[in-house]
Design a protein around this motif. Sequence first.
Motif, PDB file in Angstrom:
ATOM      1  N   TYR A  40     -11.261 -39.354  82.883  1.00  0.00           N
ATOM      2  CA  TYR A  40     -11.913 -40.643  82.743  1.00  0.00           C
ATOM      3  C   TYR A  40     -13.332 -40.544  83.270  1.00  0.00           C
ATOM      4  O   TYR A  40     -13.637 -39.709  84.097  1.00  0.00           O
ATOM      5  N   SER A  43     -16.287 -45.101  87.268  1.00  0.00           N
ATOM      6  CA  SER A  43     -16.906 -46.428  87.293  1.00  0.00           C
ATOM      7  C   SER A  43     -16.739 -46.969  88.700  1.00  0.00           C
ATOM      8  O   SER A  43     -15.661 -47.437  89.065  1.00  0.00           O
ATOM      9  N   GLN A  87     -15.306 -54.970  82.201  1.00  0.00           N
ATOM     10  CA  GLN A  87     -14.859 -54.284  80.990  1.00  0.00           C
ATOM     11  C   GLN A  87     -14.942 -55.186  79.768  1.00  0.00           C
ATOM     12  O   GLN A  87     -15.300 -54.732  78.690  1.00  0.00           O
ATOM     13  N   GLU A 121     -18.932 -46.082  83.759  1.00  0.00           N
ATOM     14  CA  GLU A 121     -18.495 -45.205  82.682  1.00  0.00           C
ATOM     15  C   GLU A 121     -19.309 -43.910  82.639  1.00  0.00           C
ATOM     16  O   GLU A 121     -19.757 -43.470  81.590  1.00  0.00           O
TER      17      GLU A 121
END
Length: 147
Positions: A40, A43, A87, A121
Amino acid sequence: MRSIARGLALTATTLAFSTLPCVGAAGAAGGAGTGAGSLYAPSALVLGVTAGESTATGTVLRAVTLSCAPTAGGTHPDAVGACAELQSTQAELDSITTRGSRAVCSKEWNPVTVTAEGVWEGKRYSYVHTFGNPCAKNSGSGTIFDF
């Protein structure tokens, strides 16, 4: 003598290739959370509320951490809600902090500045917004700066 040399070479080659997958797996596990070999993009933000027009001259009232990947966490009191808001808006904080509200606030000038610094991100992220007073901040800032 040749068979001994061939046997040693075959053993060395076998050992070299059999340890490569182990090194790769250890490298990937060691990189978790840093972006290298991770599943991932990180964040994680530091959110702040400062009394004043500028973070350089104002007084920091409160600061919290917010991590959204792989799971919501940090010192933010509603990390799950704040991450969901980020998000859903693709981290466009202006759409959260400046959304209209039905709150009635005075016109007094008592500025409050909110900041978000960190990584979103996997990319560097920086946000600063100054409200006219605490009422204006609380009327449209969602859960992200509600701490």
